[in-house]
Every structure is written in structure tokens, then in C-alpha cells.
Design a protein around this motif. Structure first.
Motif, mmCIF file in Angstrom:
data_model
loop_
_atom_site.group_PDB
_atom_site.id
_atom_site.type_symbol
_atom_site.label_atom_id
_atom_site.label_comp_id
_atom_site.label_asym_id
_atom_site.label_seq_id
_atom_site.Cartn_x
_atom_site.Cartn_y
_atom_site.Cartn_z
ATOM 1 N N THR A 114 -64.965 78.217 43.808
ATOM 2 C CA THR A 114 -65.561 76.908 44.102
ATOM 3 C C THR A 114 -64.739 75.806 43.461
ATOM 4 O OG1 THR A 114 -67.019 77.029 42.186
ATOM 5 C CG2 THR A 114 -67.901 77.829 44.274
ATOM 6 N N LYS A 115 -64.751 74.640 44.090
ATOM 7 C CA LYS A 115 -64.030 73.483 43.547
ATOM 8 C C LYS A 115 -64.775 72.893 42.366
ATOM 9 C CE LYS A 115 -62.116 72.166 48.011
ATOM 10 N NZ LYS A 115 -62.109 71.151 49.061
ATOM 11 N N ASP A 116 -66.100 72.914 42.436
ATOM 12 C CA ASP A 116 -66.937 72.303 41.404
ATOM 13 C C ASP A 116 -67.898 73.339 40.837
ATOM 14 O OD1 ASP A 116 -65.954 69.613 41.752
ATOM 15 O OD2 ASP A 116 -67.077 69.555 43.634
ATOM 16 N N TRP A 117 -68.477 73.030 39.682
ATOM 17 C CA TRP A 117 -69.482 73.900 39.063
ATOM 18 C C TRP A 117 -70.752 73.882 39.909
ATOM 19 C CZ3 TRP A 117 -68.231 77.195 35.444
ATOM 20 C CH2 TRP A 117 -67.108 76.945 34.661
ATOM 21 N N SER B 226 -72.099 78.253 30.512
ATOM 22 C CA SER B 226 -71.203 78.376 31.659
ATOM 23 C C SER B 226 -70.971 79.845 31.971
ATOM 24 C CB SER B 226 -69.866 77.703 31.365
ATOM 25 O OG SER B 226 -70.045 76.319 31.192
ATOM 26 N N ARG C 41 -74.899 74.670 39.729
ATOM 27 C CA ARG C 41 -76.010 74.875 38.784
ATOM 28 C C ARG C 41 -77.184 75.435 39.510
ATOM 29 N NH1 ARG C 41 -77.003 70.504 34.303
ATOM 30 N NH2 ARG C 41 -76.404 72.088 32.845
#
Length: 77
Positions: free
Chosen positions: A72-75, A10, A77
């Protein structure tokens, strides 16, 4: 040639801009052909993403004089 597989780590990516809208990108010296990158880095154990952002900004750019505007709200990739 066999592909190298590395474990996913991460991390945080930082878009640092000034009041006129210029964005900081740096030239990588370890990659050919020439590549450009915004500040980024891994999240250490026990750190939140926001804590990692400030640490990476200080380590990589040499400043912590910025304002966090959004994340950002989400990760990604």
C-alpha cells in the motif's frame, strides 16, 4: 463492562497467494466464534515494514519463499 484502550502499534498484513490464486488464511484458535485471519504482525523497533513482512512470514507461516508484488502507498487503520 468498560472498553480496554490499547496503544496503536504499527504492523504489517500479508496476503499470500499461490500461482492459481488461492489465498492463505488461518483459523484462529483463541477467538470464539470461529475467526479467520491472514498472516500479520507488529513492526519491531528499527525495522522497516518490508523487513517486518519477511520476519512475520517466516515466524508465522514458516517460509520466506515468496515474491513481494505490491504494498500500500499509505498506512491503513
Amino acid at each position: 463492562m468498560q472498553a480496554i484502550t490499547l496503544p496503536y502499534r504499527s504492523g504489517v498484513g500479508i496476503m499470500l497467494r499461490n500461482d492459481t490464486g488461492d489465498v492463505l488464511v488461518g483459523s484462529r484458535i483463541d477467538t470464539k466464534p470461529e475467526s479467520w485471519q491472514m498472516p500479520q504482525g507488529g513492526i519491531d523497533a528499527g525495522e522497516t515494514p518490508v523487513q517486518a513482512l519477511w520476519r512475520e512470514l517466516k515466524e508465522g507461516v514458516g517460509t520466506d519463499k515468496a515474491t513481494l508484488v505490491a504494498e500500500t502507498k499509505d498506512w491503513v487503520r
